[in-house]
Design an enzyme around this catalytic site. Structure first.
Site, PDB file in Angstrom:
ATOM      1  N   GLY A 246       0.723  -1.447  -0.030  1.00 55.63           N
ATOM      2  CA  GLY A 246       0.001  -0.136  -0.031  1.00 55.63           C
ATOM      3  C   GLY A 246       0.949   1.259   0.213  1.00 55.63           C
ATOM      4  O   GLY A 246       1.861   0.973   0.232  1.00 55.63           O
TER       5      GLY A 246
ATOM      6  N   GLU B   4       4.595 -10.933  -6.452  1.00 54.70           N
ATOM      7  CA  GLU B   4       3.804 -10.957  -7.412  1.00 54.70           C
ATOM      8  C   GLU B   4       4.023 -10.159  -8.847  1.00 54.70           C
ATOM      9  O   GLU B   4       3.462 -10.471  -9.973  1.00 54.70           O
ATOM     10  CB  GLU B   4       2.273 -10.280  -6.958  1.00 54.70           C
ATOM     11  CG  GLU B   4       2.319  -8.705  -6.809  1.00 54.70           C
ATOM     12  CD  GLU B   4       2.917  -7.877  -5.550  1.00 54.70           C
ATOM     13  OE1 GLU B   4       3.555  -9.141  -5.081  1.00 54.70           O
ATOM     14  OE2 GLU B   4       2.590  -6.992  -4.857  1.00 54.70           O
TER      15      GLU B   4
ATOM     16  N   LYS C  49     -10.410 -11.108 -16.761  1.00 52.85           N
ATOM     17  CA  LYS C  49     -10.978 -11.203 -18.265  1.00 52.85           C
ATOM     18  C   LYS C  49     -10.181 -12.556 -18.653  1.00 52.85           C
ATOM     19  O   LYS C  49     -10.807 -13.088 -19.459  1.00 52.85           O
ATOM     20  CB  LYS C  49     -10.247  -9.932 -18.774  1.00 52.85           C
ATOM     21  CG  LYS C  49     -10.562  -9.943 -20.169  1.00 52.85           C
ATOM     22  CD  LYS C  49     -11.595  -9.316 -20.446  1.00 52.85           C
ATOM     23  CE  LYS C  49     -12.316  -9.022 -21.935  1.00 52.85           C
ATOM     24  NZ  LYS C  49     -13.359  -8.200 -21.833  1.00 52.85           N
TER      25      LYS C  49
ATOM     26  N   CYS D 261       5.344  -6.285   1.582  1.00 49.39           N
ATOM     27  CA  CYS D 261       5.607  -4.871   1.748  1.00 49.39           C
ATOM     28  C   CYS D 261       5.101  -3.799   2.770  1.00 49.39           C
ATOM     29  O   CYS D 261       5.165  -4.511   3.795  1.00 49.39           O
ATOM     30  CB  CYS D 261       5.420  -3.919   0.265  1.00 49.39           C
ATOM     31  SG  CYS D 261       6.239  -2.395   0.128  1.00 49.39           S
ATOM     32  N   TYR D 262       3.845  -3.131   2.464  1.00 56.01           N
ATOM     33  CA  TYR D 262       3.327  -2.287   3.630  1.00 56.01           C
ATOM     34  C   TYR D 262       2.498  -3.507   4.371  1.00 56.01           C
ATOM     35  O   TYR D 262       2.518  -3.260   5.552  1.00 56.01           O
ATOM     36  CB  TYR D 262       2.060  -1.454   3.315  1.00 56.01           C
ATOM     37  CG  TYR D 262       1.445  -0.990   4.236  1.00 56.01           C
ATOM     38  CD1 TYR D 262       1.763   0.199   4.703  1.00 56.01           C
ATOM     39  CD2 TYR D 262       0.133  -1.555   4.643  1.00 56.01           C
ATOM     40  CE1 TYR D 262       0.879   0.856   5.881  1.00 56.01           C
ATOM     41  CE2 TYR D 262      -0.626  -0.972   5.722  1.00 56.01           C
ATOM     42  CZ  TYR D 262      -0.282   0.073   6.189  1.00 56.01           C
ATOM     43  OH  TYR D 262      -1.006   0.775   7.166  1.00 56.01           O
TER      44      TYR D 262
ATOM     45  N   SER E 214     -23.836  -8.460 -26.980  1.00 53.86           N
ATOM     46  CA  SER E 214     -23.410  -7.491 -27.846  1.00 53.86           C
ATOM     47  C   SER E 214     -22.317  -8.263 -29.054  1.00 53.86           C
ATOM     48  O   SER E 214     -21.906  -7.493 -29.808  1.00 53.86           O
ATOM     49  CB  SER E 214     -22.412  -6.734 -26.850  1.00 53.86           C
ATOM     50  OG  SER E 214     -21.591  -7.377 -26.216  1.00 53.86           O
ATOM     51  N   GLY E 215     -21.913  -9.621 -28.613  1.00 57.36           N
ATOM     52  CA  GLY E 215     -20.888 -10.046 -29.515  1.00 57.36           C
ATOM     53  C   GLY E 215     -19.559 -10.043 -28.898  1.00 57.36           C
ATOM     54  O   GLY E 215     -18.777 -10.804 -29.235  1.00 57.36           O
ATOM     55  N   GLY E 216     -19.405  -9.203 -27.666  1.00 57.06           N
ATOM     56  CA  GLY E 216     -18.140  -9.110 -27.100  1.00 57.06           C
ATOM     57  C   GLY E 216     -18.014 -10.332 -26.181  1.00 57.06           C
ATOM     58  O   GLY E 216     -18.872 -11.394 -26.053  1.00 57.06           O
ATOM     59  N   VAL E 217     -16.896 -10.585 -25.642  1.00 56.06           N
ATOM     60  CA  VAL E 217     -16.451 -11.778 -25.186  1.00 56.06           C
ATOM     61  C   VAL E 217     -17.227 -12.033 -23.867  1.00 56.06           C
ATOM     62  O   VAL E 217     -17.814 -13.019 -23.568  1.00 56.06           O
ATOM     63  CB  VAL E 217     -14.975 -11.512 -24.813  1.00 56.06           C
ATOM     64  CG1 VAL E 217     -14.536 -13.072 -23.953  1.00 56.06           C
ATOM     65  CG2 VAL E 217     -14.107 -11.542 -25.947  1.00 56.06           C
ATOM     66  N   ASP E 218     -17.520 -11.098 -23.172  1.00 55.30           N
ATOM     67  CA  ASP E 218     -18.133 -11.149 -21.767  1.00 55.30           C
ATOM     68  C   ASP E 218     -19.405 -11.864 -21.896  1.00 55.30           C
ATOM     69  O   ASP E 218     -20.104 -12.652 -21.475  1.00 55.30           O
ATOM     70  CB  ASP E 218     -17.957 -10.030 -20.743  1.00 55.30           C
ATOM     71  CG  ASP E 218     -16.545  -9.363 -20.573  1.00 55.30           C
ATOM     72  OD1 ASP E 218     -15.575 -10.312 -20.909  1.00 55.30           O
ATOM     73  OD2 ASP E 218     -16.425  -8.206 -20.310  1.00 55.30           O
ATOM     74  N   SER E 219     -20.198 -10.886 -22.700  1.00 56.81           N
ATOM     75  CA  SER E 219     -21.559 -11.323 -22.873  1.00 56.81           C
ATOM     76  C   SER E 219     -22.006 -12.538 -23.548  1.00 56.81           C
ATOM     77  O   SER E 219     -22.832 -13.346 -23.035  1.00 56.81           O
ATOM     78  CB  SER E 219     -22.362 -10.084 -23.304  1.00 56.81           C
ATOM     79  OG  SER E 219     -22.248 -10.175 -24.966  1.00 56.81           O
ATOM     80  N   SER E 220     -20.894 -13.043 -24.569  1.00 50.52           N
ATOM     81  CA  SER E 220     -20.978 -14.188 -24.997  1.00 50.52           C
ATOM     82  C   SER E 220     -20.809 -15.407 -24.188  1.00 50.52           C
ATOM     83  O   SER E 220     -21.389 -16.473 -24.206  1.00 50.52           O
ATOM     84  CB  SER E 220     -19.862 -14.432 -26.107  1.00 50.52           C
ATOM     85  OG  SER E 220     -20.194 -13.334 -27.115  1.00 50.52           O
TER      86      SER E 220
ATOM     87  N   HIS F  73       7.953  -7.431  -3.563  1.00 48.53           N
ATOM     88  CA  HIS F  73       6.929  -7.830  -4.266  1.00 48.53           C
ATOM     89  C   HIS F  73       6.881  -9.023  -4.908  1.00 48.53           C
ATOM     90  O   HIS F  73       7.389  -9.209  -6.273  1.00 48.53           O
ATOM     91  CB  HIS F  73       6.253  -6.736  -5.127  1.00 48.53           C
ATOM     92  CG  HIS F  73       5.857  -5.626  -4.496  1.00 48.53           C
ATOM     93  ND1 HIS F  73       4.585  -5.545  -4.022  1.00 48.53           N
ATOM     94  CD2 HIS F  73       6.483  -4.461  -4.038  1.00 48.53           C
ATOM     95  CE1 HIS F  73       4.329  -4.069  -3.338  1.00 48.53           C
ATOM     96  NE2 HIS F  73       5.586  -3.844  -3.315  1.00 48.53           N
TER      97      HIS F  73
END
Ligand code: XMP
Length: 516
Positions: free
Chosen positions: A57, A176, A372, A84-85, A228-234, A174
């Site tokens: 942080g 990560e 995603k 870290c923090y 919509s044809g986008g990845v998420d809604s598909s 870190h």
């Protein structure tokens, strides 16, 4: 949705890399969630995690108003990793001392491991240096009782610590980030070696539990989904369809601002390949008349967004009683991340966010726990073709925000032709999948050119291609000159009404990806 009983909780103290910690843990097939640092002990107990991670942080533990977790987290009998923090907080709360370092450590540092137990299992001691990424201005001066240093760096006598009996470990650097070369090993040692998790969180197990939970929630009710044809809604449509079949109806609104052939190919894919029940509405006339004479980007965005809600609502009413709306909300949208900066709204995004309240629908959000890249993996596991999964993002307002100035049929036709050429050439050259987005923008100015022996006074098209991980920041793509040359000469030769092509070399910030 209770996806996994075995999970790690990350307590967020506002680090830029908190989400990265989550991704790195999930890559090990262990489920994890991010919560604000102020989460109550009762809630932690309820979630029954296998371990806790305290993120980094921007504050110092001795600052007035520094974010502090309930020190009771160390009494829960759970393994805790401080980063870290988070490491400094653990040390302070357990009786050690953290002070401002004389020399701040930012960037790469060399780590020498002193103890190969716990976090550093598999590493070597004795003169071997491991590259790690530091980003701090404070350091541990006095370790709390029971703790010992397990690694040191040039400026940190306590670059990593552990408790001798309890499962508490802390790293000043870190693990990560990719620059910490042994970062994945350290996280693996924590989740498997110290928390005793097993790598059981796979997309296959995710689908099983998501399908079961959608069925239990929906019962025999009807569900709608805006495609919509986008990845998420598909992917949402695919997983809900797997759970409840034809109880799901998808609604596809063609706003007249889509790319060439896009509506047709989206509908063909969902109807023929996925066997989804899809209602489609061609609302081109409605949207173009709403947008007539509109030049201001925000007015455009709002009209397109409101128009979508109106058309969608009209269609949904025709389906009779519907109780649920399936929506592609992703994990980054739901994390209550701790932000120490106020964010000013830049653009009104067009999405289905306003629908549930207006239509009194309950939400089904099967992707709420996913990032995603995990949604893409899920789509592939559900049998969707790579072409649909790796499609570049396309904004809800479509070509409407890529035509500067007024949107007319003629200008849409010009942009569509230019856009097809950009896409064709990006795909042919293998660059389509290497960039985040690539598209054409039609400018509201004309410039002088010469074609044959005659003077022309025609439109300018800008090409935009960007590299990005998450669209929050982006850099302009270094496309090869040859490719830019081919795109430019094809557009000027093939698209009537364009006599000049320019390439956008702005990064985000200070620019944005879309021009409006
Ligand atoms: P900007 O232009 O804000 O875009 O840098 C960031 C990302 O978001 C996409 N975008 C949208 N997506 N509805 C969407 O679904 C919208 O209204 C919208 N506006 C921008 C943009 O294409 C980029 O990927």
């Amino acid at each position: 949705m209770n996806i996994q009983s075995q999970k790690i909780l990350i307590l967020d103290f506002g680090s830029q890399t908190t989400q990265l910690i989550a991704r790195r843990i999930r890559e090990q097939k262990v489920y994890c969630e991010i919560h604000p640092y102020s989460i109550s002990l009762a809630r932690i107990r309820e979630l029954q995690p296998a371990g806790l991670v305290l993120s980094g942080g921007p504050c110092s533990v001795y600052d007035d108003g520094a974010p502090l977790s309930d020190a009771g987290i160390f009494e829960l009998g759970l393994p805790v990793l401080g980063i870290c923090y988070g490491a400094q907080l653990m040390i302070e709360q357990l009786g050690g001392r953290v002070e401002k370092a004389v020399k701040r450590e930012f960037g790469k540092a060399d780590l020498s491991v002193r103890s190969t137990e716990g976090l550093f299992a598999g590493c070597e001691t004795g003169g071997i240096h491991y590259q790690v990424w530091m980003s701090h201005g404070d350091r541990v001066e006095v370790a709390p009782e029971g703790f010992e240093a397990t690694a040191v760096s040039g400026n940190s006598p306590y670059a990593a610590l552990r408790h001798r009996e309890k499962p508490f470990v802390a790293v000043q650097f870190h693990p990560e980030v990719a620059h910490t070369l042994i970062g994945a090993d350290i996280l693996r040692n924590f989740i498997f070696g110290i928390c005793n998790c097993s790598p059981s969180w796979t997309m296959h197990s995710f689908i099983e539990s998501a399908v079961a939970s959608i069925r239990a929630k929906v019962g025999s009710s009807k569900v709608i989904c805006a495609l919509s044809g986008g990845v998420d809604s598909s992917v949402v449509a695919a997983i809900v369809h797997r759970a409840i079949g034809d109880q799901l109806t998808c609604i596809y609104v063609n706003n007249g601002l889509m790319r060439t052939g896009e509506s047709k190919s989206i509908l063909r894919f969902f109807r023929e390949k996925s066997k989804l029940r899809v209602v489609d509405v061609d609302a081109t006339e409605y949207f173009l008349s709403e947008l007539q004479g509109v030049v201001d980007p925000e007015v455009k965005r709002k009209r397109i967004g409101l128009g979508f809600i109106k058309i969608f609502e009209d269609e949904a009413h025709k389906l009779g009683q519907v109780d649920y709306l399936a929506q592609g909300t992703l994990y980054p949208d739901v994390i209550e991340s701790v932000s120490f900066r106020g964010a000013a709204p830049i653009k009104s995004h067009h999405n289905v966010g306003g629908l549930p309240e207006i239509m009194k629908l309950s939400l089904i959000e099967p992707l709420r726990e996913l990032f995603k890249d995990e949604v893409r993996e899920l789509g592939l596991e559900l049998g969707m073709p790579e072409e649909a999964i790796y499609r570049q993002p396309f904004p809800g307002p479509g070509l409407g925000i890529r035509i500067m100035g007024e949107i007319t049929r003629e200008r849409l036709a010009i942009l569509r032709q230019a856009d097809v050429i950009v896409l064709e050439e990006m795909k042919k050259s293998g660059w389509y999948r290497k960039v985040w987005q690539s598209f054409a923008v039609l400018l509201p100015i004309q410039t002088v050119g010469v074609m044959g022996d005659g003077r022309t006074y025609e439109n300018v098209v800008a090409i935009r291609a960007v590299d990005s991980r998450d669209a929050m920041t982006a850099d302009w793509s270094k496309l090869p000159y040859e490719l830019l040359g081919i795109i430019s000469s094809r557009i000027i030769n093939e698209v009537r009404g364009v006599n000049r092509v320019v390439y956008d070399i702005s990064s985000k910030p200070p620019s944005t990806i879309e021009w409006e």
